[in-house]
Structures are given as C-alpha cells and as structure tokens.
Design an enzyme around this catalytic site. Structure first.
Site, PDB file in Angstrom:
ATOM      1  N   ALA A  12       0.823  -1.213   0.000  1.00 26.54           N
ATOM      2  CA  ALA A  12       0.000   0.000   0.000  1.00 26.54           C
ATOM      3  C   ALA A  12       0.856   1.262   0.000  1.00 26.54           C
ATOM      4  CB  ALA A  12      -0.926  -0.021   1.213  1.00 26.54           C
ATOM      5  N   ASP A  46      10.057  -6.287  -4.114  1.00 23.57           N
ATOM      6  CA  ASP A  46       9.005  -6.906  -3.293  1.00 23.57           C
ATOM      7  C   ASP A  46       8.876  -8.344  -3.758  1.00 23.57           C
ATOM      8  OD1 ASP A  46       6.473  -7.720  -2.108  1.00 23.57           O
ATOM      9  OD2 ASP A  46       6.094  -5.588  -1.760  1.00 23.57           O
ATOM     10  N   ARG A  81      -6.533  -1.207  -1.344  1.00 25.84           N
ATOM     11  CA  ARG A  81      -5.736  -0.014  -1.039  1.00 25.84           C
ATOM     12  C   ARG A  81      -4.445   0.072  -1.849  1.00 25.84           C
ATOM     13  NH1 ARG A  81      -5.345  -4.095   1.738  1.00 25.84           N
ATOM     14  NH2 ARG A  81      -3.436  -4.811   2.677  1.00 25.84           N
ATOM     15  N   LYS A 129       4.150  -8.126  -7.430  1.00 21.94           N
ATOM     16  CA  LYS A 129       3.795  -6.743  -7.095  1.00 21.94           C
ATOM     17  C   LYS A 129       4.745  -5.727  -7.736  1.00 21.94           C
ATOM     18  CE  LYS A 129       1.364  -7.278  -2.690  1.00 21.94           C
ATOM     19  NZ  LYS A 129       1.331  -6.942  -1.265  1.00 21.94           N
ATOM     20  N   ASP A 158       6.308  -3.992   6.089  1.00 21.36           N
ATOM     21  CA  ASP A 158       5.215  -4.314   7.013  1.00 21.36           C
ATOM     22  C   ASP A 158       5.713  -5.029   8.263  1.00 21.36           C
ATOM     23  OD1 ASP A 158       5.946  -6.746   6.008  1.00 21.36           O
ATOM     24  OD2 ASP A 158       3.969  -7.314   5.251  1.00 21.36           O
ATOM     25  N   ASN A 159       7.044  -5.010   8.497  1.00 23.70           N
ATOM     26  CA  ASN A 159       7.535  -5.640   9.727  1.00 23.70           C
ATOM     27  C   ASN A 159       8.771  -4.909  10.231  1.00 23.70           C
ATOM     28  OD1 ASN A 159      10.152  -7.398   9.073  1.00 23.70           O
ATOM     29  ND2 ASN A 159       8.773  -7.466   7.304  1.00 23.70           N
ATOM     30  N   CYS A 180       0.424 -20.285  31.566  1.00 17.92           N
ATOM     31  CA  CYS A 180      -0.609 -20.945  32.396  1.00 17.92           C
ATOM     32  C   CYS A 180      -2.002 -20.388  32.098  1.00 17.92           C
ATOM     33  CB  CYS A 180      -0.278 -20.795  33.874  1.00 17.92           C
ATOM     34  SG  CYS A 180       1.131 -21.828  34.332  1.00 17.92           S
TER      35      CYS A 180
END
Length: 1057
Positions: free
Chosen positions: A478, A503, A514, A527, A575-576, A631
């Site tokens: 995007a 990419d 988007r 992309k 994106d990371n 837990c």
C-alpha cells in the site's frame, strides 16, 4: 490466490433513500456494468454485499455497519485536477455506492504534475470524462460516472455528500447554503502550492463511534455501596477508561442490579478506579464481575459555510504553527477575491501580485466579524501564499486528499470524529533554507511540460535534480504503491536517475482495496513488476526497475557496496520491524538518507533519517508486545484473545510441528543425536510426538482421521477440563480462604459431544481434513457421512486421576524441575520405525494461511477457539474477529496511506534540495479518526565522546586492510594501529557473532591468531567463506583509554578490496 472471491459475502438488507444520479447523455459518462466481471467482483445491486475478500483490511478499521452505510451513499466530487482525483480514488477504493466526478474544464499541462489519471495525449479533453474510465477500474462494486454540466440545485439533491475542489468562493457559499438546508453533507478541499485547506459541514449528524478503538473491558475486584459508588478493577492492568465514557456490567455477584444495566456514565478517579453514581439502593457486592465500555451514539451539529467563514473553528495540524490557521483563513479568502478580480491566480513568485494579495487580505480582514478579525496580518506568509498559489504539488494533494476522503467516509458512516470545521496546512519548510531566499519569476514560469505545477513552486533547478536521483524503494504494497505514484508525478528518476523497487510478494485480492496500482486481473502477478508498469503509464519518463528480492543478509550479493553506494536514498514501505531495522542498519552503514513510514488503521507515522544529522530508526523502539502467560493459555483463559492464541498454538502443534519433526527423523541421520542434546524434557516431548506421528496415531484412511479428530475433541474439551476440575473443584479455596475460581480465573465446565451441534461438527470436519492433509489422505466434506462415521468411533471412558500436577502460575512452571525418564526415552527409541522401514511415509507440514477460506485453516481456529470459550463461558468471536486476532492482521485503509505518503514525499523534496537544518525536517504522527496531528523536528543523533573526539552513530574508524606492500594486516598490526594512531587499547574485537580477539584468550590461541591476517581469522571463527561481493568488514571494539578506563568508541569499517 485466485482472483475469484473465495470469501464469504455478508448480505445486507436496506434500500437506498436517494438514487444514483441520472445524467443526460450530453453531460455524463458512466461505468454501468450489466454483468458480473470475470474477476468475480459484482456491481452493487439493490441489495448491498460486503465482499470480505476484497474489503477485509478496511473492515477491521470501519466495521460492517459503517461499510453498509457507505454502500448506500452517493458522492459527488467536483473538480478533477490533482486533488479531486486523489479524493475520488480514495473514496472509490473505500466502496461507496456511487461516485460521480464533475469538471467543466479541459486538461492542461500544469494538471499533469499531480493528476495521475491524465496523460499527455489527453490535453484539451475534459478532465472528468478522461479520468472516469481509469477511476472506474479501481473498484467494480462502485458505479463511477462523469458529469460535465452545471451544478444545479436539483442535480445536487441526488447526493448524500458533495465535495468541492477548485471552485470559487461564490459557488462554495451557494452550494454550502443549499447543502446545509437540505441535509446534504459538504466537504470543501483546496490546495495551493505548499498550502492546503479543508472544510466540513455535516449539518446535524449522529456520531456512532468517536475513535474506532475496540471497547475496553476490565475485571472488577470491588464496588462500594454508596451515594457515589466506586468501582475498583483488578490491578493486573490499568482500566484505560476516560471520564464521560459509558459502561455496563456482567457476571457481578451480589450487586446483581448492575448486570446488563443501561450504560452508565463514569468519572475516572485513578488508573484502577472510577465512580458510577448512586449504588446505595443496590445489594451488597460479593465478588467478581466484568465492566465493559459501551459506545453511545452522540448528536453533533455543524455551522453552515456562510456562518463558519465569519466565525471559524480550527483543527491544528502543527502546534508549532499556532497562528497560521487564522492567517491562512484570511489568505485563502483573499486568493478567491484575487481570482474574481483578475480571472487568474497570482503569478509564481511575482512581487506585484503578492503586494496585491496582501492588500486584498487587509480588505478581507477589515470586513471580518470581531471573532475572526486578526490584530495583525503576517505579510511574509501571505506573500508566500501568493508566490506559490499557482503551484500544484502531488504530495500536498496526497495529504489533503487523504484527509478529505476520510472526512467523506465519516460523513457517510458516523464513524470517527469529523474535522470541526476548518483545517489549514502548509509545508513551507520545503522551500530553500537560506534566509530570504527568493526564486525568480523567470525560473518558475510555465514551460508547457508535465511538471509546470511543480516548477511554479520550486523552479526548474529542483526538477533537474529530481530527474537524476537513484532511489531504492523496499516494498510495493500500500505505501509502496502510493510512493511510486508520487515519485512519478514529481519526476523522480525522470532523467538519468532510477527507481529500483523490490518486493517478493504476489498480488492477492485483499490487496486491491488499497494497493491502487493493481487490478483484479493482476492477482497472482508479482507486485514490483506490476507496480512499475502501472507508474510508467502515469509518467512514461520515469526510469524504474522491479526486483523480487527479500532484503536481508541473503541478498547482500545483489544489494552490495556498489549498489548501495550508488543510491541517493532509500524509502521503506515495509510491514515488519525486523526488515525496517535491517534497512536502517544498511542506510547508517552506507550513510544514505532513509524515509520511513507506517500505518495502522487510521493512525500513521513518518520518520526521516538523515546522515550525520538525525538519530536512526533503530535508535528508539516501541515497547515489546505484552505476551499471554503460558498458564493462562493452558488452564485459565478469561478472554477470547486467550482462546484464539491457544487455537493457533493447537494448529502449529497438531498440523505443522509433528509433521516437520517426523520428516526430519526420516530424512536427517543426525536428527536423533541433536534431539537428545536438547535441554530439560524437550527430548522426551519431541520423540513422543514423532512416535505418535509415525506409529500410534498414523492414519490409513479418512475414517481413521475422523476417529483421531473425535478423540482429540474429547481430550481437549471434556477430559482435560474434568481433570482440571478434579485438581481444583469449583468450591476450592486458596490458602488465604478466598475462592480459587475468582478474579481472572474463570471456572470451566466440560462439554458433551453431539453430532447435532454445528460447532462440534465444524471442528471435527476441519481437524480431520487438516490431519488427513498432513498424511496425503483425501478428505470428504460430506457431513451426513461424517456423522455416520462418528457414531462408529469408540471413545475411551475417562476418569480423572490423582497426582496429576497442574501449574497455577508461570513462576511455578519455571521452577518445576523437568526430570527426564531415561527408560522411557530408550523405550521410544526402540519403538520408532527404522528410517528404511518408514521410507515410504511422507508427511506434509501445513503452514497457516488465513486468507484462503477453502483450506479449513480458519475453520479449525474458529471452532477450536469458540469451543474452548464455551468451556470457560467466554463470549465467542465470529470468523471476522477471529481472523483479525489469530491472523495478526494489520487493519488498513487507503485514506491514511495516501496522507502519510504525501508527508513522506514532502521530506523527499527537502532531501533532494540538500536541506541541512534539523528544524527544516518534520517527523509526523496522525490519527485521522480523532482527528489528531503532531509534527516535530527529528531527534538529533546522540553524541558520544572518547578523549576529545565527539562521535555519533554515523561515525566510524576507516581501516585499510591491504597495506601498500599488498599484504593484509595481521591481528597484531591491527591492535598496534589502534594503540599508535588512536591511543586505544583493544580489549575485545568481534565481527557479527564471532569473537576474534579478547584479552582473556588462552595464550596458545592468542599467539596463533596474532600473526594471522584479519580475514583469515574471520573465516576461521565464523566457518564461512567471504564472498567476492564483500568489499569491507564491520568490526565492533571494546577499548580502554590511556588511563585504563573503558571507553565507548565507533565501529570499524575494514576495507579488504
């Protein structure tokens, strides 16, 4: 992913109150589709559908109710220059019922600097008609029409929202009065060079949600019985409420009158307490309870444009420019007066026109009512408004266009707080830095070229510099698509420069909402190549190359010294965080500027990293995400997030890890040896799992898979719960006498399996199908046959056992010594099939994929989570919410992306001009939902010192490894070099994770290393050969100064070629 809509569609009822405008043929062009396109995206009929495959990321921002209201809304966008097309693009992607684009003007050269759907061959043609077909491709659910007639009162009655760009003040006032009186929402947006203006009048509207955040909830520890009842929450986490919020209650014991009560307004007293009004007549509070925030609809009223012009309210975009909105409010009115008087805008950088505008501004100001009248006009600011007003800049249009489109969505949906009512913006920091720097009129006159709108602001010199830039864009999602559009419009790499975009992803259907350079027929294509081809259409002169590489150590052969040293800068569209930090380190090493940005729903941020000036992206980090205690997941969940994380762990532990371990056992001779060296009880756990996969649970038919799923269901949702309740009965007390099952511990109950319960059958079908898939067995989706198979499954009778240890806290779990049963290990090794005997077995591990609705992955997660939620009486989550949480989806909307990237590209214009003042640059944060904007100058790179030397993260020691003799430096020579040249004694030396030298090294090893060349030591210690593409190594040092004190010093760049 295929381009057909795999996703469920949610049917929505409701007819429209207003019809799509019916335009006469002389005036309009429409995209009326009579059939469903091949891509599977159908036009909106009378019954609106929400295609969750397309809109999934936006749905997490807006929700289904807001999307439904959008799909019943008809929007008119008037003025199809750069700003108008940006707004239209964003609302079409958003999914209105119809968008009509209106313009009575013909395309001219200056439009091409920002109108990305006009091409040179379109000059002289109507802007709306030319753009219509290109806009219509963005979303075939939206009817897109072009209209070229006059905006009559009757015509405007066809719309719920009217947007005016590039219109006169007289027309704005006429239409503003009509819209206000008829209940039509009005947005006015304008950009003039580096200035922007936005106005909203939504009449009387209902606001359903002010901020879009998920409703908060908290667990209660106490409620007082008083004239002002005080609620105290458990001190595990702050409640997060604000005074004025409304809440309701559930599961309260004792004071049951509160359960399911009408929303109560609260007053916050502290981070764990708030008051709720009179509770004196209620029953005494005993224990427990959950308080949940309720979003209460709120009525809002707006002033009309004619009232608001004389009594303006402003939303600040930059707190450092507190006085600007009032000045620009007068300035924009003066611009309208100038246009009316001269039938043109002031000429670029023309002094006489600027003086005339200041004079008109004084006249406007004198005529203002007392509330809006300014004591003194800022003549310097108004002159700049005059100099730049003929400019048309893509980044400013992207920012104002993103904001305007978000306001249109607010107008249609009642979601998020609208702008009340004026917003002004400027980016004058983009102008040359020198005090009083003036461009000449000659530099900025139109050239009859596509950059005329930009030349009017910056002159031709910047245009020449932009054309030569070499930029590396990392990511074509995007943000990447928006950056490429802006790059093409401003002329970046429009000459001998180049944009390299990488990419490794292919296009998926959910991207189309988007990532606006992609179309349905591009789904499954790469992309980067598709985006590059799309922007070449927008500006054929851009030189752009698409790569499909992931950035990281693996691709340093491609993105090597030569590549990175040849760049002017890098733009991240990632994106990371890991990839961002990697690129940040590369930019610091190669001393290249980095443009960093990100979005999360309506929130966005921009950071600019400038060599030798600012800190880097990695200099500051967000706090780590709070993890769920083990837990809590295993035995004591109290929220749907806990059951969903448990279901994700189940997925990995049933369908991925066992198959991976079994295949490693079968194919890797050293697997057993490695496993036995694992710490604690891990060897036993891994071998038990391999034994189960290859021997105990190995299925041979679909019926075996169904039996496995049924028995696993019994174990997880009945047997384990019964064992837990055997250990801790419902009436158990703690050592202090308090109920064990209270506060965050919810008392569970076991479930009884039934083939007539859909959720039980959903689980069995999904679990059995996935289990079958790991063994290459063909599953069956016949539910009737499944029920018959289930009736034949023998489920062993379970009796809870004494002596089973269940850990109550993570501390208890960690302190428990995991003893390994050696005899059981030997037994397992003996029972495992030999690799030769099991050679024909092939297991296939399954990687979780959330976006394919036919693969049973989300079916399993939803069923597994909701069954566990039923065990613990936690409200279940639908598939949509489950996908968001379990899939860790980042909500996203086109409006925020467009606005953020506009700001990124304004910083790019400063970088290309070579701005060197820290205060010229702007880091930005925004939340369009609130709306809130904050700009600040970047943080300077922190300074460190050794002896009298100041240094920052951008500095380093440069050491040439190859000496004049042609021989390489040895470790001894390297240590001596630092002692003699820098008076530093190296105590430790490392490269990456390899320790090359330390003062405590054994004498024999040290003696050997001292005479070795540095690269030889590196290859010996790291056990890796140095690739031919590596021209330099990075060494980290620990040093003492001449007083034997530790000193912090920069790293070493050791060149070897």
């Amino acid at each position: 992913m295929s381009s057909s809509p795999l996703s469920k569609k949610r049917r929505l009822s409701g007819s429209d109150t207003k019809t799509v405008p019916h335009c006469s043929t002389s005036y309009s062009v429409g995209s009326q589709l009579t059939h469903t396109p091949e891509n599977g995206m159908a036009n909106n009929g009378n019954e609106a559908e929400i295609d969750e495959g397309l809109y999934s990321r936006q749905l997490y921002v807006l929700g289904h109710d807001a999307m439904k209201r959008m799909q019943n809304s008809n929007v008119l966008v008037s003025g199809l220059r750069g700003l108008g097309v940006e707004i239209a693009k964003n609302v079409i992607l958003g999914g209105m019922k119809s968008v009509t684009v209106h313009d009575q003007g013909a395309a001219e050269w200056r439009d091409l600097s920002s109108q990305f759907y006009l091409r040179e061959e379109d000059l002289g043609q109507n802007r709306a008609e030319v753009s219509q077909s290109r806009l219509a491709e963005l979303n075939s659910y939206v009817t897109v029409a072009a209209y070229t007639g006059p905006l009559t009162d009757d015509y405007l009655m066809n719309f719920q929202v009217v947007v005016l760009t590039n219109s006169s003040l007289e027309e704005q006032l006429r239409i503003g009065d009509l819209c206000h009186s008829k209940g039509i929402k009005l947005v006015i947006a304008d950009t003039r060079g580096l200035f922007g203006q936005l106005f909203c009048d939504f009449g009387d509207m209902v606001l359903y949600d002010t901020n879009g955040e998920q409703p908060l909830s908290a667990m209660i520890s106490m409620i007082t019985r008083d004239s002002v009842g005080v609620v105290t929450c458990l001190d595990e986490a702050r409640h997060g409420f604000e005074s004025g919020d409304h809440v309701t209650f559930s599961e309260v014991q004792g004071m049951t009158e509160l359960n399911g009560c009408k929303p109560k307004e609260i007053k916050v007293l502290g981070p764990y307490t708030f008051s709720i009004g009179d509770t004196s007549a209620f029953s005494p509070y005993v224990r427990g309870g959950i308080v949940s925030q309720v979003k209460v609809p709120k009525e809002m009223s707006f002033k009309s444009l004619s009232d608001s012009v004389s009594a303006p309210e402003f939303v600040l975009t930059d707190f450092a420019k507190f006085e600007r909105p009032g000045q620009l409010h007068v300035g924009f009115q003066a611009l309208h007066a100038f246009q009316k008087k001269h039938s043109r805008l002031p000429k670029p950088w023309n002094q006489a026109d600027a003086d005339m505008l200041v004079s008109l501004a004084n006249t406007v100001n004198e005529a203002q009512a007392d509330g809006a009248k300014l004591e003194q006009l800022d003549e310097g600011l108004l002159k700049k408004l005059s100099y730049l007003s003929a400019g048309d800049l893509a980044p400013v249009n992207a920012f104002i266009g993103g904001l305007a489109a978000q306001e249109i969505i607010k107008a249609c949906t009642g979601k998020f707080m609208p702008i009340m009512q004026w917003l002004y913006f400027d980016a004058l920091e983009c102008l040359p830095e020198a005090e009083g720097a003036m461009l000449t009129e000659e530099e900025c006159t139109p050239r009859s070229c596509r950059y005329d709108g930009q030349i009017a602001v910056f002159g031709t010199r910047l245009q020449d510099q932009l054309a030569k830039q070499r930029y590396f864009l990392v990511g074509a999602g995007a943000i990447g698509c928006e950056l490429l559009k802006n790059f093409a419009m401003i002329g970046l790499a429009g000459g001998e420069g180049e944009v390299i975009v990488t990419d490794m992803d292919t296009i998926e259907k959910s991207n189309l909402n988007r990532q606006f350079l992609f179309r349905p027929w591009d789904v499954t294509r790469m992309k980067s190549e598709t985006a590059a081809a799309a922007v070449r259409q927008m500006n054929p002169s851009i030189r752009i190359t698409g790569h499909q590489n992931r950035v990281g150590p693996d691709t340093e052969k491609v993105y090597d010294d030569e590549f990175l040293e040849g760049l002017h800068g890098v733009a991240n569209a990632l994106d990371n965080v890991d990839a961002r930090m990697y690129m940040d380190r590369r930019c610091v090493y190669y001393r290249k500027p980095l443009l960093e940005s990100g979005t999360l729903g309506t929130k966005g941020n921009v950071q600019v990293v400038i060599p030798f000036l600012t800190e880097s992206y990695s200099s500051s980090q967000d706090p780590p995400e709070k993890s769920i205690p083990i837990c809590t997941l295993k035995n004591f969940p109290n929220a749907i997030e806990h059951t969903l994380q448990w279901a994700r762990d189940e997925f990995e532990g049933l369908f991925k890890q066992p198959a991976e371990n079994a295949m490693q056992y079968l194919t890797d001779p050293k697997f057993l040896e490695r496993t036995l060296k694992l710490p604690g009880a891990q060897p036993l756990e891994v071998l038990e799992a391999v034994h189960r996969s290859l021997v105990v649970e190995r299925p041979h038919s679909w019926a075996d898979c169904v039996a496995w799923a049924r028995n696993h269901w019994q174990c997880q949702y009945s047997n384990n719960i019964r064992q837990l309740l055997h250990n801790f009965p419902p009436d158990q007390l703690t050592s202090s006498g308090a109920p064990f099952w209270s506060g965050p511990k919810r008392c569970p109950h076991a479930l009884e399996f039934s083939t007539s319960t859909d959720l039980h059958m959903d689980y069995i079908l999904a679990a059995a199908s996935l289990f079958a898939q790991t063994y290459g067995i063909t599953p069956s989706s016949d539910r009737a046959a499944l029920a018959r198979l289930l009736n034949e499954v023998a489920v062993p009778v379970f009796t809870p056992r004494s002596g089973v240890k269940i850990h109550v806290s993570d501390q208890e779990l960690q302190s428990a010594n995991a003893s390994v049963d050696d005899s059981r290990l030997e037994e397992l090794k003996a029972q495992l099939p030999s690799t030769e005997a099991a050679a024909q077995i092939r297991l296939c591990p399954i990687d979780f994929e959330k976006d394919d609705d036919a693969n049973f992955h989300m079916d399993f997660i939803v069923a597994a989570s909701n069954l566990r939620a039923e065990n613990y009486d936690i409200p279940p989550a639908d598939r949509h919410k489950s996908k968001l949480i379990a899939g860790k989806i980042i909500p996203a909307i086109a409006t925020t992306t467009a606005a953020v990237v506009g700001l990124v590209c304004l910083e790019l214009l400063k970088l290309v001009q070579g701005h060197r003042r820290l205060e010229s640059y702007k880091n930005g944060f925004m939340n369009l939902a609130l709306p809130f904007f904050a700009f600040s100058e970047p943080i300077a790179a922190p300074k460190h010192k050794y002896y009298e030397m100041d240094w920052t993260l951008w500095d380093r020691f440069e050491v040439k490894g190859i000496q004049p003799s042609g021989e390489e430096m040895t470790l001894r020579q390297f240590l001596d070099y630092f002692k003699n040249e820098h008076k530093l004694e190296i105590t430790m030396l490392s490269q990456g994770v390899s320790m090359l030298y330390s003062f405590f090294m054994p004498a024999a090893k040290l003696k050997e290393r001292l005479e070795m060349p540095m690269t030889e030591i590196v290859t010996k210690v790291s056990k890796k050969k140095l690739g031919k593409y590596i021209g330099a190594l990075v060494f980290e040092l620990c040093c003492n100064d001449d007083t034997d004190e530790d000193v912090e010093v920069p790293y070493v760049r050791y060149t070897i070629r």
